[in-house]
Design a protein around this motif. Structure first.
Motif, PDB file in Angstrom:
ATOM      1  N   THR A   1      54.686  85.459 -26.309  1.00  0.00           N
ATOM      2  CA  THR A   1      54.051  85.881 -27.475  1.00  0.00           C
ATOM      3  C   THR A   1      54.938  86.601 -28.554  1.00  0.00           C
ATOM      4  O   THR A   1      54.986  86.364 -29.511  1.00  0.00           O
TER       5      THR A   1
ATOM      6  N   ARG B   1      54.073  87.983 -17.355  1.00  0.00           N
ATOM      7  CA  ARG B   1      52.699  87.873 -16.925  1.00  0.00           C
ATOM      8  C   ARG B   1      52.016  87.611 -18.334  1.00  0.00           C
ATOM      9  O   ARG B   1      52.379  87.403 -19.234  1.00  0.00           O
ATOM     10  N   LYS B   2      50.582  87.176 -17.959  1.00  0.00           N
ATOM     11  CA  LYS B   2      49.934  86.704 -18.905  1.00  0.00           C
ATOM     12  C   LYS B   2      49.274  88.144 -19.659  1.00  0.00           C
ATOM     13  O   LYS B   2      49.028  89.130 -19.045  1.00  0.00           O
TER      14      LYS B   2
ATOM     15  N   GLU C   1      46.241  88.804 -20.645  1.00  0.00           N
ATOM     16  CA  GLU C   1      45.057  89.439 -20.143  1.00  0.00           C
ATOM     17  C   GLU C   1      45.334  89.993 -18.842  1.00  0.00           C
ATOM     18  O   GLU C   1      44.217  90.771 -18.657  1.00  0.00           O
ATOM     19  N   GLU C   2      46.294  89.927 -18.209  1.00  0.00           N
ATOM     20  CA  GLU C   2      46.422  90.936 -17.019  1.00  0.00           C
ATOM     21  C   GLU C   2      46.903  92.419 -17.436  1.00  0.00           C
ATOM     22  O   GLU C   2      47.101  93.036 -16.410  1.00  0.00           O
TER      23      GLU C   2
ATOM     24  N   SER D   1      47.417  74.862 -21.031  1.00  0.00           N
ATOM     25  CA  SER D   1      46.129  75.209 -21.042  1.00  0.00           C
ATOM     26  C   SER D   1      45.410  74.402 -19.881  1.00  0.00           C
ATOM     27  O   SER D   1      45.539  73.032 -19.870  1.00  0.00           O
TER      28      SER D   1
ATOM     29  N   GLU E   1      51.304  76.195 -26.242  1.00  0.00           N
ATOM     30  CA  GLU E   1      50.331  76.802 -25.471  1.00  0.00           C
ATOM     31  C   GLU E   1      49.334  75.991 -24.809  1.00  0.00           C
ATOM     32  O   GLU E   1      48.698  76.259 -23.720  1.00  0.00           O
TER      33      GLU E   1
ATOM     34  N   ARG F   1      45.266  85.802 -25.223  1.00  0.00           N
ATOM     35  CA  ARG F   1      45.001  86.125 -23.912  1.00  0.00           C
ATOM     36  C   ARG F   1      45.670  85.504 -22.924  1.00  0.00           C
ATOM     37  O   ARG F   1      46.108  85.890 -21.830  1.00  0.00           O
ATOM     38  N   LYS F   2      45.806  84.113 -22.892  1.00  0.00           N
ATOM     39  CA  LYS F   2      46.330  83.234 -21.826  1.00  0.00           C
ATOM     40  C   LYS F   2      47.677  83.015 -21.854  1.00  0.00           C
ATOM     41  O   LYS F   2      48.391  82.321 -21.056  1.00  0.00           O
ATOM     42  N   SER F   3      48.523  83.703 -22.800  1.00  0.00           N
ATOM     43  CA  SER F   3      49.770  83.434 -23.113  1.00  0.00           C
ATOM     44  C   SER F   3      50.562  84.631 -22.252  1.00  0.00           C
ATOM     45  O   SER F   3      50.201  85.619 -22.042  1.00  0.00           O
ATOM     46  N   LYS F   4      51.825  84.175 -22.016  1.00  0.00           N
ATOM     47  CA  LYS F   4      52.845  84.976 -21.587  1.00  0.00           C
ATOM     48  C   LYS F   4      53.287  86.009 -22.649  1.00  0.00           C
ATOM     49  O   LYS F   4      53.381  85.816 -23.680  1.00  0.00           O
TER      50      LYS F   4
END
Lengths: 415, 304
Positions: free
Chosen positions: B91, B125-126, B128-129, A19, A15, B84-87
């Motif tokens: 996850t 998608r991530k 956070e979307e 980033s 991850e 938040r930033k992960s798919k």
């Protein structure tokens, strides 16, 4: 449950590699380091390309002429024009008027600056230089050298010595440094090269530890604030999470170092710099990785009680100060890599990685010391991980107010 | 499946949980109730071995928490959040992997659940979307993808729209059918009333009500019967075992001296009125909750 720690490590690694922060730091770091390490040296050694007007107020009234001659003969542009043009500001003016004129000319950029030579300079040896740009040490250095020469020559000839003899007496000596390795091999190396090597090594180490440390603390704060930590804790032990995080982060560091190692080799091949000694490379890598793991544990211990982004930033700032300290030591280590002070500093665990990276670059320390410092680092890592584990276990579940130092000490003592 | 005895946990002199005892069987939906700060989260955390209790035993099928227990429990914390930033898909696979399920096996499962929640097309998608509700669905999937034997959900319905609440209810009933023991912690009494087999009500760290839901309702049962009818209801006030009657035009609320005589009442009314509705009114869980937590001494003393 070792495998769960590895799973956490793999996730953290993947991850973070993806980033933006990491990718930016990967690209930006060589640029910044290049800028910080190479550019000043580049500018300082840059050939002079244009002439500069310098004002002189000569209280002795006899220095300006020999000074001009000396400068003319010594410093010339490539097309044989003198670099420095002297403007005598005291002609037909009182001292006060001369100064006022000098200030006016500096303000209007007619001259770069002016020197005020007091009439008693032969006794005091003090000359004043006024300019907008005090940081331009090149002018100051060159002029002070020429002033020295002129004044010495004048003094000597006032004792009745012949000018030719004076010049012979005041001949300058230049020293060419040649580095001798422990095996007795000679290699021509400049101050600049050793400086660059150690400076770049140290900068890389500090930058990498700081960027990844920041990633680590931020991810802990994020997991706390979004309560992912509770889901993680219902899947494995706090120790798994912590070890996984530290391992993942170290993996990130190793990757980063490999990228730069490749870049470094390419650079070395291009510039013929002597970076390719295998033991220099190997030990720098060993100390960097150990330093990385040690600081990762420090970041966990210090960062896990943080509950907000601001607190996390404060904590990283404090640790950064600890990390930047070794910069003050570069000169010290370069001047005398075997002094007692440097040796003592090598055995302070938080400084060991950076001081040793410097020493390896400047002069390979004896095998015994390398062995002892690596052992020291391993022991410190074990202790720091143990402490970090204690703090992490409780801190990751404490929200709201930041725990006091005495509370944290209690956590460590708790069994 | 799960047996907790005499749990106690103290933080810096503040007692968070004291004397909680509960048992959850396989295939049972168990409601953990209580006002804010009652100690529900602490209880859940000790069950999940996130924190160590000061006293008390927690057994899973008669055995204490071991390394293999991690993989048979699932948890949805009350406060939601994910990386938040992960798919989304990665996850889910990560958490499944931590529960001991290889990505190869968990991927088709994840796709299946995402499809059921209508998120299949979003899986790359991530996080956070996604909207909050959709993020919660992802978290729900994470909590039960590894098919846990004990599933603990903190306020699972909060934040879901009615359609998805029904979907979740169906899924929980399916899991229950498969034998999963499910604990859910909530203030939403209607959900508990409709779904739970047993409950434990905690107040100020102490259990105040504990047991099977219908038993508890019986214990707090009132003597009220509501009826709707056609005809004249004036005679209702004259029946000897009716203590009090509120009689309206076509509707009456009756308080019996003894609820066991309700069948007798029904037969009696059937002869004299055209009955539309005859209802023995159980106290709602809500009213029990308010009564007990509201500090009514009468109720507290019943439970010791």
């Amino acid at each position: 449950m070792k495998s769960k720690a590895l799973k956490v490590a793999a996730w953290e690694f993947m991850e973070k590699v993806k980033s933006k922060a990491f990718i930016i730091s990967l690209i930006l770091m060589p640029v910044i380091i290049g800028g910080m390490a190479v550019l000043p040296a580049f500018f300082a050694s840059k050939e002079d390309t244009y002439s500069i007007q310098i004002g002189i107020i000569d209280g002795t009234e006899k220095l300006i002429e020999p000074l001009g001659e000396k400068l003319d003969s010594k410093y010339r542009l490539s097309h044989d024009q003198p670099i420095y043009f002297l403007r005598n500001l005291s002609v037909g003016r009182s001292l006060e008027e001369g100064r006022a004129e000098g200030a006016r000319m500096i303000a209007s950029d007619a001259i770069e600056g002016y020197f005020y030579i007091p009439s008693f300079v032969f006794d005091s040896g003090k000359i004043e230089y006024r300019t907008k740009n005090v940081g331009n040490f090149k002018i100051q250095e060159r002029f002070s050298r020429v002033f020295e020469q002129v004044i010495t020559e004048m003094k000597l000839s006032s004792y009745g010595l012949d000018t030719a003899l004076v010049q012979e007496l005041t001949a300058r000596v230049e020293i060419k440094p040649i580095k001798i390795s422990d095996k007795g091999e000679e290699s021509e190396t400049s101050f600049g090269e050793t400086f660059a090597k150690s400076y770049v090594g140290l900068l890389m180490l500090i930058f990498m530890i700081l960027t990844s440390g920041q990633l680590l603390v931020r991810s802990m704060v994020e997991e706390k604030s979004n309560r992912v930590i509770e889901v993680l804790l219902s899947s494995c032990t706090p120790r798994d999470i912590m070890v996984g995080k530290i391992l993942g982060l170290s993996g990130l560091g190793v990757l980063q170092m490999l990228v730069y190692a490749v870049l470094g080799v390419a650079l070395a091949l291009k510039t013929n710099m002597n970076l390719l000694q295998p033991e220099y490379f190997a030990f720098t890598l060993v100390y960097a990785i150990l330093g990385y793991v040690l600081y990762a544990a420090i970041f966990v211990a210090a960062g896990s009680p943080a509950t907000t982004e601001q607190e996390a930033q404060q904590i990283t700032a404090y640790i950064s100060m600890l990390m930047v300290a070794p910069f003050a030591l570069i000169m010290l280590v370069m001047q005398n890599p075997n002094s007692l002070l440097v040796k003592v500093l090598s055995y302070i665990p938080v400084l060991t990685p950076s001081v040793m990276v410097l020493r390896v670059a400047i002069q390979m320390p004896p095998a015994g010391e390398i062995f002892a410092t690596i052992l020291l680092l391993l022991v410190s890592i074990a202790i720091m991980m143990w402490i970090a584990g204690k703090i992490f276990r409780i801190a990751i579940l404490s929200y709201g107010k930041r725990p006091s130092l005495s509370e944290i000490i209690n956590w460590v003592r708790e069994k | 499946m799960l047996k907790v005895t005499d749990l106690r946990k103290e933080y810096d002199g503040v007692i968070a949980v004291d004397g909680v005892t509960l048992e959850v069987k396989r295939g049972e939906l168990f409601g953990l109730l209580g006002p804010n700060g009652a100690g529900k989260t602490t209880t859940i955390r000790t069950i999940l071995n996130i924190i160590k209790p000061d006293r008390g035993d927690i057994y899973f099928d008669g055995k204490p928490f071991t390394n293999s227990t991690w993989n048979i429990v699932g948890y949805l914390p009350e406060e939601r959040g994910l990386y938040r930033k992960s798919k989304i898909i990665s996850t889910i696979l990560y958490f499944a992997n931590l529960k001991g399920i290889e990505p190869k096996k968990s991927k088709p499962l994840a796709i299946h659940w995402l499809e059921r929640f209508g998120l299949k097309n979003e899986c790359h998608r991530k996080i956070e979307e996604l909207s909050k509700g959709n993020q919660q669905k992802v978290q729900l999937i994470i909590s039960f993808l590894h098919n846990p034997q004990l599933l603990i959900l903190d306020e699972p319905f909060a934040g879901l729209d009615p359609v998805n609440q029904i979907l979740l209810k169906d899924i929980l009933l399916e899991l229950k059918q498969k034998g999963t023991a499910i604990i859910f912690s909530t203030h939403q009494m209607e959900q508990v009333e409709k779904m739970c087999d047993s409950i434990c009500l905690i107040n100020k760290g102490k259990p105040v009500l504990n047991g099977e839901l219908h038993e508890i309702k019986k214990r707090y049962g009132t003597n009220f019967v509501h009826i709707e009818y056609e005809g004249s209801g004036e005679f209702l006030k004259e029946i000897e075992f009716i203590r009090r009657a509120d009689v309206y035009q076509n509707y009456a609320e009756l308080e019996l001296t003894d609820i066991s005589r309700s069948t007798e009442l029904l037969a009696y009314l059937n002869e004299r009125l055209l009955l539309r509705k005859f209802e023995i009114v159980e106290p709602s869980l809500n009213s029990i909750f308010v009564n007990v937590v509201g500090g009514s001494q009468k109720y507290l003393s019943v439970n010791g």
